[in-house]
Design an enzyme around this catalytic site. Structure first.
Site, mmCIF file in Angstrom:
data_model
loop_
_atom_site.group_PDB
_atom_site.id
_atom_site.type_symbol
_atom_site.label_atom_id
_atom_site.label_comp_id
_atom_site.label_asym_id
_atom_site.label_seq_id
_atom_site.Cartn_x
_atom_site.Cartn_y
_atom_site.Cartn_z
ATOM 1 N N ASP A 40 0.887 -1.180 -0.066
ATOM 2 C CA ASP A 40 0.024 0.029 -0.107
ATOM 3 C C ASP A 40 0.977 1.330 -0.208
ATOM 4 O O ASP A 40 1.959 1.105 0.452
ATOM 5 C CB ASP A 40 -0.823 -0.031 1.209
ATOM 6 C CG ASP A 40 -2.077 1.112 1.087
ATOM 7 O OD1 ASP A 40 -2.277 1.479 0.114
ATOM 8 O OD2 ASP A 40 -2.582 1.274 2.351
ATOM 9 N N ASP A 100 -4.223 -2.113 5.348
ATOM 10 C CA ASP A 100 -4.780 -1.516 6.701
ATOM 11 C C ASP A 100 -6.227 -1.612 6.990
ATOM 12 O O ASP A 100 -6.694 -1.291 8.354
ATOM 13 C CB ASP A 100 -4.036 -0.354 6.995
ATOM 14 C CG ASP A 100 -4.409 0.815 6.158
ATOM 15 O OD1 ASP A 100 -5.299 0.705 5.404
ATOM 16 O OD2 ASP A 100 -3.772 1.953 6.175
ATOM 17 N N ASP A 118 -8.958 -4.375 2.616
ATOM 18 C CA ASP A 118 -7.749 -5.049 2.256
ATOM 19 C C ASP A 118 -7.472 -6.723 2.761
ATOM 20 O O ASP A 118 -6.926 -7.201 2.544
ATOM 21 C CB ASP A 118 -6.482 -4.421 2.972
ATOM 22 C CG ASP A 118 -6.220 -3.047 2.474
ATOM 23 O OD1 ASP A 118 -6.419 -2.772 1.217
ATOM 24 O OD2 ASP A 118 -5.886 -2.240 3.124
#
Length: 845
Positions: A337, A657, A661
């Site tokens: 990410d 997070d 996800d």
């Protein structure tokens, strides 16, 4: 149903309801049809299923058979010494089984609780119109067609379509990854809009930060967006690690060898030179089987992995599942990410620009350490200092956010943080770097009125009383919007001079900054009449009167990359690991950050979520392999990327997070959740948690994973030759009647396996990493633990040990004097231990 693409009236008609809600009868009928607004819980593995899984191993089965026969022989000879010895053997074998199974179950840790964590995020209560009245009900009693009210602080109880809005903003980071709250509207959006762009929708589990609204429930339970994610989490199969596969293969190979050698030993002892009674022949066969089985190996492997876990935890990488330690060492792709992992997640003003000047701001993050410098470095002129100080003063006053200064209880150091909008805080930090105190400014220059920011008009405005007592409007917002609202601009950084605004020139400046992935905010001022009442300002005050704003300049803001990530990514590349960025942010920003970090390929190739959705499966796989940056990605896009990489044999790590996800984290070979910014859902779905949310920590874990694999190879190279030597020396001794008996007992063999072998194995488990461990490419995904090296070691080392053990056992029968059987076995036992100690030292190198 594409609720976000439908007009409000069409949504209400499709759901068969009005703005005054449903009747109790309609609710009952819909509850019967749709069920309660709760998530379907996943199937749980009970204690006995876990126990069976840990005992479902061929070596455990062989030990259980050996234990059963020990009980038989103990009962058969309960009055003699053989009965006592058999009971001791039974207890030791049972103890070995218990220790191995217990260690496995304890170290496995807590069971998966991802779905429970998602359920905890749902709203427990909802305000809903029923029978024409507003009532509070349990959120699980909502049905499609219910009209609910939302206000600041509420969690959205189901997926809803906005019917009426009043400056409502919703934090959707858990679903979309967007760090800023989304201003909601009632107008429909494009059918193909991603979650983050469905501004007329509210999603179950998200948080209302500002404003209020009335909305109609569209989807509940598993049909809501968070329910789809929960389904993905529950339906995504765990990926078996290479270590688990390899240990299973080794277990089968050893098991087959044990059965063959034990059967041969039984018939050799019964019908061979010794002509033992079948009972004794069977006991010798059991001793041979127990000797070959590396009883201590599972414990040593588990402890070795646990030591790796402990080491990683000290370096901020928390491993939730032991076998994943080894998998880290074979990673070929890291999908990361952007926000908070590769970047600091602290918006930073990096440049200030007027029509005639450009200055840069040094320092990153919220700590106000840095300077404002001329382009190319050096001091700025006094005129520039005066102008840009005024520019940042305007930005600081036109803000509802604060820069927080606190003291850490642990270290006593000053910690800087943000309260409010991160982009506003970036301007406050820049003002501090210019020597101003934004907090004091706000106290000195009273705010008389304000227009809050909304996505519809893209700016915020305040009216403040300036030092001379006159009111002045200060405006901050999207540059492309404010440029068109300005009448003039400051000339040559002189606040006393004006000239007509050059819209084309300003748009060119903004485009140049935006192409570098910077977020650009424009700052303007406007003179207002002191006699006016500013307590109830509306956006029409700016939009409907003749253009009166003066363009001052723009602030370029960036969520800066973590400095330590750049060398870590270089290290990953040297180690043959590809780093890919998957983010919910815009493509231009992703490419800019990718270029700085060294992730982007030449030409800046980038794919967005909608583009991936349109691709055929084969094309998707090809593009995913070639492209390193993916923007505006949905949860399904992340899973598709992971599976596409895995289909080509890649070992993939995925970081995340948010709730969105979780499915991808579970599908990846190694799911990595953020410890600080991560939700409970992502942490429960992941195999590893980063305590510091830092990409560099992943590389620390990769290095440790490679060390653990190397040490496991050393442990196997030690254990297997020693065990085969123990078993085969018993087997081959049956060929020589002159020896009188076998050289070792079951109890002696178990002692060597569980004490000596484990102790020496732990020494090898603690070996430090080789100096060039991160200069080598990742090992092959299916590289065998039981390879040619181990086979050669078994043949070579076992042969020498067998010759030595049988030789000494024969030698001390009558030279230099006649020893008893127990004394001969004791000498042989001691020789075996010292040979294994010497060999363990050899295995280190």
């Amino acid at each position: 149903v594409m609720w976000h693409a439908m007009e409000t009236d069409a949504v209400l008609e499709r759901l068969g309801c009005g703005t005054d809600g449903l009747t109790s009868q309609e609710v009952a009928e819909r509850m019967e049809k749709y069920g309660p607004n709760r998530l379907t819980p996943p199937k749980k593995e009970n204690f006995f299923m876990k126990l069976f899984r840990h005992m479902n191993n061929i070596l455990i089965y062989i030990l259980m058979v050996a234990a059963a026969f020990s009980v038989y022989f103990a009962i058969d000879d309960y009055e003699g010494d053989g009965g006592v010895s058999s009971w001791i053997e039974f207890g030791l074998i049972l103890g070995v089984i218990f220790i191995n199974v217990t260690i496995g179950m304890v170290q496995e840790g807590k069971a998966e609780r991802a779905a429970e964590a998602i359920k905890a995020m749902l709203s427990p209560q909802a305000m809903v119109f029923r029978d024409g009245d507003m009532v509070s009900v349990e959120a699980d009693q909502l049905v499609p067609g219910d009209i609910v009210t939302l206000k600041s602080g509420d969690r959205v109880p189901a997926d809803v379509r906005m019917v009426e809005v009043n400056k409502i903003q919703v934090e959707e980071a858990i679903l979309t990854g967007e760090s800023e709250a989304i201003t909601k509207i009632t107008e429909p959006v494009e059918e193909r809009a991603g979650l983050g762009d469905r501004k007329c929708m509210g999603f179950s589990g998200t948080l209302v930060s500002v404003g209020e609204a009335r909305a109609v429930v569209c989807e509940t339970g598993d049909r809501a967006e968070i329910g789809r994610i929960s389904k993905l989490v529950n339906s995504t199969e765990k990926v078996e690690t290479n270590l688990q596969r390899q240990l299973h293969i080794i277990g089968i190979v050893i098991g087959v060898c044990v059965v063959i050698v034990a059967i041969a030993a039984f018939f050799l002892g019964w019908k061979g030179p010794f002509k033992f009674p079948w009972q004794k022949a069977f006991k010798n066969a059991i001793a041979t089987a127990v000797a070959i089985i590396p009883e201590g190996l599972p414990a040593v492997v588990t402890i070795s992995l646990a030591l790796g876990v402990s080491t990683m935890a000290r370096r901020n990488a928390i491993i939730r599942q032991l076998p994943c330690v080894e998998t880290l060492g074979s990673l070929t792709v890291i999908c990361s990410d952007k926000t908070g992992t590769l970047t600091k997640s602290e918006m930073t003003a990096v440049a200030l620009e007027s029509y005639s000047s450009h200055v840069t701001v040094s320092g990153v993050g919220y700590e106000p350490v840095g300077t404002v410098e001329a382009e190319g470095g050096g001091e700025i002129s006094e005129s520039q200092r005066s102008f840009f100080s005024y520019l940042l003063q305007v930005g600081s006053l036109c803000s509802n956010s604060s820069l927080l200064e606190t003291t850490s209880e642990k270290t006593g150091n000053t910690v800087w943080g943000a309260s409010g909008n991160p982009t506003e805080v970036a301007i406050l930090v820049a003002a501090r770097k210019m020597g101003m105190d934004p907090k004091q400014l706000k106290q000195d220059l009273e705010r008389l009125g304000s227009i809050p920011f909304e996505s519809a008009h893209k700016f915020m405005a305040t009216v403040n009383r300036m030092p001379d007592g006159t009111p002045l409007m200060l405006v901050k917002g999207a540059a492309d919007k404010l440029i068109n609202l300005c009448a003039d601009q400051v000339e040559e950084d002189d606040l006393t001079r004006r000239k007509p605004v050059d819209r084309k020139g300003w748009h060119k400046k903004v485009t140049a900054l935006s192409s570098r992935g910077l977020r650009v905010l424009a700052l303007c001022i406007g003179e207002v009449d002191a006699s006016e009442d500013f307590s109830d300002l509306s956006v029409e005050y700016v939009l409907e009167r003749p253009k009166f704003l003066t363009m001052l300049g723009v602030v370029a803001i960036l969520d800066p990359p973590r400095e330590e990530c750049i060398p870590s990514i270089e290290e990953a590349h040297r180690g043959g690991i590809v780093v890919k960025m998957i983010t919910g942010d815009h493509a231009e920003t992703a490419v800019a950050i990718g270029n700085i970090l060294g992730i982007a390929q030449e030409g800046g190739s980038v794919f967005t979520g909608p583009q991936l959705d349109d691709m055929a499966e084969e094309a998707l796989v090809d593009e995913v392999l070639e492209c390193n940056i993916f923007a505006r990605s949905s949860p399904q896009n992340k899973i598709d990327i992971v599976k596409a990489l895995q289909s080509r044999g890649e070992i993939v790590s995925m970081t995340g997070d948010g709730v969105n996800d979780a499915p991808a984290l579970k599908a990846a070979n190694i799911g990595v959740a953020m410890g600080i910014a991560g939700t409970d859902v992502s942490k429960e779905a992941a195999q590893m948690v980063l305590a510091d949310d830092n990409f560099s920590t992943i590389m620390v874990a990769v290095k440790e994973g490679r060390r653990v694999w190397d040490n496991l190879r050393k442990i196997l190279a030690f254990n297997l030759p020693c065990n085969f030597a123990q078993g085969l020396c018993l087997f081959f001794s049956l060929f020589f009647e002159g020896l009188g008996d076998v050289p070792l007992t079951v109890i002696q063999v178990l002692y060597v396996n569980m004490i000596t072998a484990v102790t020496m194995g732990l020494m090898l488990a603690c070996e430090p990493a080789e100096p060039d461990v991160m200069e080598k490419p990742p090992r092959r995904p299916n590289k065998r633990l039981f390879g040619k090296l181990i086979v050669w070691r078994i043949l070579f080392v076992s042969t020498y040990m067998i010759i030595a053990v049988i030789g000494v056992f024969a030698w001390n029968k009558d030279w230099p004097e006649e020893y008893t059987l127990e004394e001969r076995r004791g000498e042989t036992f001691t020789l075996l231990i010292f040979m294994e100690i010497a060999y363990s030292i050899n295995c280190r190198f």
